[in-house]
Structures are given as structure tokens and as C-alpha cells.
Motif scaffolding. Structure first.
Motif, short mmCIF file in Angstrom:
data_model
loop_
_atom_site.label_atom_id
_atom_site.label_comp_id
_atom_site.label_asym_id
_atom_site.label_seq_id
_atom_site.Cartn_x
_atom_site.Cartn_y
_atom_site.Cartn_z
N GLU A 127 2.17 1.80 -3.41
CA GLU A 127 1.13 2.31 -4.30
C GLU A 127 0.91 3.81 -4.12
O GLU A 127 0.69 4.54 -5.09
CB GLU A 127 -0.18 1.54 -4.07
CG GLU A 127 -0.17 0.20 -4.80
CD GLU A 127 -1.25 -0.76 -4.31
OE1 GLU A 127 -1.38 -1.83 -4.91
OE2 GLU A 127 -1.95 -0.42 -3.32
N LYS A 128 1.02 4.28 -2.87
CA LYS A 128 0.88 5.73 -2.61
C LYS A 128 1.95 6.51 -3.38
O LYS A 128 1.71 7.59 -3.90
CB LYS A 128 1.03 6.01 -1.10
CG LYS A 128 -0.23 5.68 -0.30
CD LYS A 128 -0.27 6.42 1.04
CE LYS A 128 0.78 5.89 2.00
NZ LYS A 128 0.60 6.36 3.38
N LEU A 129 3.14 5.94 -3.44
CA LEU A 129 4.26 6.57 -4.14
C LEU A 129 4.00 6.59 -5.65
O LEU A 129 4.21 7.60 -6.33
CB LEU A 129 5.53 5.78 -3.80
CG LEU A 129 6.85 6.26 -4.35
CD1 LEU A 129 7.89 6.24 -3.24
CD2 LEU A 129 7.34 5.41 -5.50
N VAL A 159 1.15 6.55 -7.14
CA VAL A 159 0.06 7.48 -7.43
C VAL A 159 0.58 8.92 -7.59
O VAL A 159 0.05 9.71 -8.36
CB VAL A 159 -1.01 7.39 -6.31
CG1 VAL A 159 -1.96 8.57 -6.35
CG2 VAL A 159 -1.75 6.07 -6.41
N GLN A 160 1.65 9.23 -6.86
CA GLN A 160 2.22 10.59 -6.96
C GLN A 160 3.08 10.78 -8.22
O GLN A 160 3.70 11.82 -8.40
CB GLN A 160 3.10 10.88 -5.74
CG GLN A 160 2.32 11.04 -4.44
CD GLN A 160 3.27 11.19 -3.26
OE1 GLN A 160 3.94 12.21 -3.13
NE2 GLN A 160 3.32 10.19 -2.42
N HIS A 209 0.83 -1.20 0.00
CA HIS A 209 0.00 0.00 0.00
C HIS A 209 0.88 1.27 0.00
O HIS A 209 0.59 2.24 -0.71
CB HIS A 209 -0.93 0.00 1.22
CG HIS A 209 -1.83 1.19 1.28
ND1 HIS A 209 -2.78 1.44 0.31
CD2 HIS A 209 -1.91 2.22 2.17
CE1 HIS A 209 -3.41 2.56 0.60
NE2 HIS A 209 -2.90 3.05 1.73
N GLU A 210 1.96 1.23 0.79
CA GLU A 210 2.90 2.37 0.83
C GLU A 210 3.49 2.62 -0.56
O GLU A 210 3.60 3.76 -1.01
CB GLU A 210 4.04 2.09 1.82
CG GLU A 210 3.62 1.98 3.27
CD GLU A 210 2.96 3.25 3.81
OE1 GLU A 210 3.53 4.34 3.56
OE2 GLU A 210 1.89 3.16 4.44
#
Lengths: 363, 363
Positions: free
Chosen positions: B71-73, B75-76, B68-69
Motif C-alpha cells: 500500500e505504501k508503494l 500511495v507513491q 501494508h508495504e
């Protein structure tokens, strides 16, 4: 060498068509210039000299007295030094095509010190002129004789720098000693003659013909342990001197400069080809530590002027790019009067230069 | 490398006390970052890591999902590249202490071209900035990727120069990719991300701490066949990059500059130590003729802008020293209007620069 021998050499040296190599040939084959001067027609005609040269000698020798000609030269305050004499500069003696005689005024002994040539462009920039004067001055303080060519630009600044420092300098001319060129260097010529040495391979009255300068340059490098080129265009006399230095086994030093400056193209090129880059006087001195007298090594410690804290702060802040007074003021946080005083002191110490429009640069 | 493995590597990489060498140790001993992430307490305690590092892992791993971490990256708009992946830059792979993972935005393929770093002082002079932009632009025209550090001064000019030329550039940051530093380079960062590559070894949110920059510099040189230092003070980051380049067996190039300029002290020193002096782009290209595609060699002919006769005359006349308009006018013998037009054209061609007070310099 007796007076007659020397006088005959000097007269033969002034004969059109007899150059340095011809004189070496005469010395080799006749053992005496006086003997050659008085030789019978048949002996002369058996030499490899051209007919017009022999004709010239045959006709003119009847009308002149070589000793009288030599005396006229001495009366003008000039003198002659021949290869055979012990006072002949030792280092110059070792080069190929060493001059068999040279005209001079001043003290030949200065050529016996460690000599370093400082040469460069006639059309020099402020950067080059400033650095020539500074480096020559530092060499002078270290009791190193500075050799140059008394040309406009770098050469002139080099002579001035060393004279200001109380050091010794040698000017090697590309004309007769009675033809000072450029004319504005008359006072410099007199000064060097009194406090150093002016030398020329060319007879009196010889104008500064372009062809003379490459020959002159071999003497500049020949007298010197190393040649420091301050600024030079891509095809320039200073590069010819550097080439002679390499052929003669001398060190070549060069000042790096901006690649955007025409007069640093030659010096940067020399560095590309292996010349020693000089950014501070130590880069030259380090090559000669083994031959420098102890006195010089001590002096070396004292060359850089001491700065007060506030002066050092401003020096740190300034750059090679011109900087406006107001900007320096703002960045320094000083009062106007205080900053003006410091900038003036730095200018007097030769560290900062003011430019038109209230700009300052570090030099 | 599967997503979970990459995600665990990225998370471990962000743990305080786990650096690049620790990650290499984990890879060597656990063969998998996911295995390490899930390892039992006993296994972890048998590792050479400090107690607080192990405590951190034990506590935090319960609360986060590494995928999940990651994926957050993503997305940016950022991505990760690991040492094991084929897209990892080949040249960087060969250095000691190669980064096991890096964050990036843009096109990793540009690192596959011939890469040359162009780096230098933050506090650069006009000379340095002009030359950085020019040289980087010429490299760009020759399809050579220019690597730099997006710092103020030389780095910024290098990136701008290559972007202007339509070439490719890589910015290697000393902070997380979401911490653009200096802030004024935000637009440049976006531009490089779109048209080239931005890279960082540091996790997101990492501020630009001074200690990061030497580590960053090893990547700049590691990505590059050679490092061109434009301007550098005596003790400066650019010299650190040059040292890494030497250790990594890369070429070091340096721009000669005036010895009176603080920011040329480092570059002149590099040249003294054996760096290749660069006065024209050919000095760099000549080292890479064997690896340049034919297309580049053809382009090389066209890099220098063509000058009209009258423009060339003025360029010949100008020097690196600032020269007043009136003096140029007098020396050129031109009309005021004609000279103004020519100077403007030369300024547009990037050959001449006007200074305050109606002075002009060649650049």
C-alpha cells in the motif's frame, strides 16, 4: 600478333560505327583484321555492317597506312595490347564484352597482382576523400594494385593514397590517353604512367563523353577481384561499377557512412543489398587471404601506426564530431603546449584533422 | 492474483538473495507466495535457498505486513504487474527469464501496441542524437511505441523525439522507480509516466548499479518486436540489448555511420553481423507491414516535411561536412538576407544545423 595485324585492328577500331562487338565479329568471321582491311568490295558488302561504315573503310583505306598510324602512337609513348596477347590482363579476359584492344602507358604487369578497385563520387566529402586515401594506401602497402578511374574526388584520392604508400595503381580512362581529364590531373596521369599503368579502350583524341564512362567502368571492375565503393550518390557511376562487378562475379565492398550524407546514400544502399561493409582494411583482406602472398600477410601487421600513450588518450577522447581545442584541453587536463604538440603529431600520422576555428576531428 | 499474494511476492522480491529465478522456483514448488511467506521453519529449510536468505525471511516476516508495504508503494503512484496478470505485456511474457513482477507507473496498454526499441550510446554524437530523435519521432507518428532506457544520450533523445511527435513511449529503468537516474531526466520521467509507461524490475530504492543494466536491457528488447541501435561503441550496453534481441528472436536494426566515429563502430559491426541497416524509417516499417494497422500506413506518407523549391536547392547543395555560410552564399547565388532566412527555416524544420563560426551542416 604481327605489327600489320595489330595496326589494322587499331585502325578499324577508330572507324566510326565499328565498336568492340563489331571487331569481335570481324575476328570471328575473317580470322584476320588485315584480311578484312584489304577485303574486296563484294566481301565487305556481304558483312552486316551499315553502308556508311563500309563506305568509310573503302574510301579511307586508300589514303592511310595502318602501320604508320600505329607508329605515330608508339612515338607518343603509348602502346596497344590486344586480347590475343599473353600480356593482356588475365582477369579482364574473363568478362563478357572484354575489350579486344586497349591503349596503355606503363607496366602491364601491375595488372597481374591482386587488384582491388577503389572508386566513388566526384563530389566527395572530407570523410570519403580521407577514407579513400587511407584505404588505397593500406592496399598499396599490402602490395595490392589499386584500380580507379582518375576522376575528381574519390578516384583521385585513391590514386594518390596508393602512390604515397609506394604501391602500384591502374587508372582506366573514359577518354583517349592523350586527352587527360580532368585537366588538373595531368601530373597524376604522368606519375601513374611512370609508376603504374594508365589504360583506355578509347582511341586517341576521344573526348571524355558521358557515354564512355559506363563502358570504362566495366574495365575497372573487370581488372579487379573486388570493387570498394567509398562514397556514391543514389544514381552514380560508382554504382554502375558495382553492378558490373556483380555481373562479372567480383566482390563488392562498401564504406558505411552517415545516412545524412548524400554521398553515403549509394554506399549504404549497396550494403542493404548485400555488399560487404568495410570498416577496416581487414574486411577487404579477409576475402583474399587465400590468394595473398605471405609477404603481404606479414606487412598487414604493420599497417596501423603506433601511438604513444598520451596520443592514444587524446584519440580516445576525440570524436567524429568537430571538437574545440579548449574542450579537448579541459577534458584532457594537459598543458596547452603539450596538447598542441600531440594534436600536431596525430595530424602528421593522419589520425586527426584540424578544422577552421581551432576545431579538431578524428579521421 | 489477490492482494495478499501480490504483496508477499513483492516483499520476497525485495529480499537480498532472492532474484527472479528464485521467485519462479517458489511459484513452481509452493504454488503461492503467501504460502511460502508463512511456511514453517522446516519447510523453508528444505528449500535450496542459502541459510542467510532463510534467516532473513524468518526474522523479518515477524516485523512487517506485506500488504501494508504494498500500500505504501501504491500511495507513491507506483503499481505492480505480475506475470500471471492479463495486463502483463504479451511479448515480454515469451522471453526466457521473463520478470515475474515489475514496478510501473503509467499506462500498461502502450506495451500492447507494436513496440520498437530505440537505444544507443550515452556518449552520443550530434549525428546519433539527431537521428535518434528523428527516427523515434517518425515511429511515434506511425503510432508505434518507442521503448528505451532513459539513459543520457541516445535514449533520452529517443524518448524526447517520440513525445514531441505525440506518440507513446516506454522507459525501462535500471534502478528503483523512486531513484531517477540520471537526475537531469526527472522531468522526462514524470512526462513519460503521464503520457506513456515507466517500468522497472527492481524494487524501490534500488540504486542504478552497473549490474542492473544488462538485466534491464533484456526487458527493453523483450517488450519490442525489434531493436534499433542508433550509435554504440564496440563494447557497450546497446550491443548487449541487440544480443538479447537476437536470443529472443527479435529484429535488430542498426544505423550505419562513419567508420571514423567510435560510436558507430558497434552499429557498423552489427551490420557486418547481419543487422538490418536503416537509412530511412521505411527500412523498419517494411518489416512490420503485416502487423501495422492501415491508419499507420496512411500516416507513413506524411512523415517527411515538405520543402519549398529554394529550400530544396540549398539542401541539395549542403553536405554532411560543415560548410561555411560564405561558401553556401557563393554557390547559391542568393542574397545574404534570402539565404539567412532559408537556412533558418531549414533549421526549424530540423533539416539543417548551424555550428559555431557560421558553419552549416545537413542533419
Amino acid at each position: 600478333m604481327d605489327l600489320l595485324e595489330k595496326a589494322c585492328l587499331a585502325w578499324l577500331h577508330s572507324v566510326p560505327g565499328i565498336g568492340n562487338r563489331s571487331l569481335w565479329w570481324i575476328k570471328e568471321n575473317f580470322k584476320s583484321f588485315a584480311v578484312f582491311f584489304k577485303a574486296d568490295n563484294k566481301s565487305l558488302q556481304q558483312t552486316p555492317f551499315k553502308a556508311e561504315v563500309i563506305d568509310f573503310v573503302l574510301k579511307r583505306r586508300l589514303k592511310i597506312d595502318p602501320v604508320h598510324e600505329l607508329e605515330k602512337l608508339l612515338v607518343q609513348g603509348f602502346d596497344l595490347i590486344c586480347y590475343d596477347e599473353t600480356a593482356y590482363p588475365g582477369l579482364l579476359r574473363t568478362i563478357p564484352d572484354a575489350p579486344i584492344l586497349m591503349y596503355y602507358r606503363g607496366d602491364l604487369a601491375v595488372a597481374g597482382n591482386l587488384c582491388v578497385a577503389v572508386v566513388g563520387s566526384r563530389a566527395a566529402t572530407t570523410y570519403g576523400k580521407t577514407m579513400a586515401r587511407k584505404i588505397a594506401g593500406q592496399l598499396g602497402e599490402l602490395k595490392i594494385t589499386v584500380v580507379s578511374g582518375m576522376a575528381r574526388g574519390i578516384d583521385t584520392q585513391a590514386h594518390l593514397g596508393v602512390l604515397e604508400s609506394g604501391g602500384k595503381t591502374i587508372a582506366v580512362l573514359g577518354s583517349g590517353l592523350d586527352v587527360v581529364y580532368p585537366k588538373e590531373n595531368r601530373a597524376l596521369f604522368e606519375d601513374i604512367g611512370c609508376r603504374g599503368l594508365v589504360l583506355s579502350e578509347f582511341p586517341l583524341h576521344m573526348p571524355p563523353e558521358p557515354g564512355n564512362f559506363p563502358r570504362r567502368n566495366r574495365i575497372i571492375s573487370g581488372l579487379s577481384q573486388g570493387v570498394m565503393v567509398i562514397e556514391a550518390r543514389k544514381k552514380s557511376g560508382a554504382l554502375i561499377t558495382a553492378n558490373f562487378a556483380l555481373e562479372q562475379g567480383r566482390d563488392v565492398f562498401a564504406l558505411p557512412g552517415p545516412v545524412t550524407s548524400m554521398t553515403s546514400q549509394g554506399t549504404n544502399e549497396l550494403i542493404k543489398q548485400g555488399a560487404i561493409p568495410v570498416t577496416e582494411i581487414e574486411d577487404i583482406i579477409n576475402e583474399y587471404l587465400h590468394i595473398l602472398p605471405g609477404e603481404c600477410l606479414q606487412l598487414q601487421q604493420e599497417v596501423l601506426p603506433l601511438l604513444e600513450d598520451e596520443e592514444a588518450k587524446i584519440v580516445e577522447q576525440l570524436e567524429f564530431d568537430p571538437c574545440h581545442f579548449d574542450l579537448i584541453l579541459r577534458q584532457s587536463g594537459m598543458e596547452i603546449g603539450q596538447l598542441s604538440t600531440i594534436l600536431l603529431k596525430l595530424e602528421l600520422k593522419g589520425i586527426v584533422k584540424s578544422l577552421p576555428g581551432n576545431y579538431y576531428v578524428k579521421i
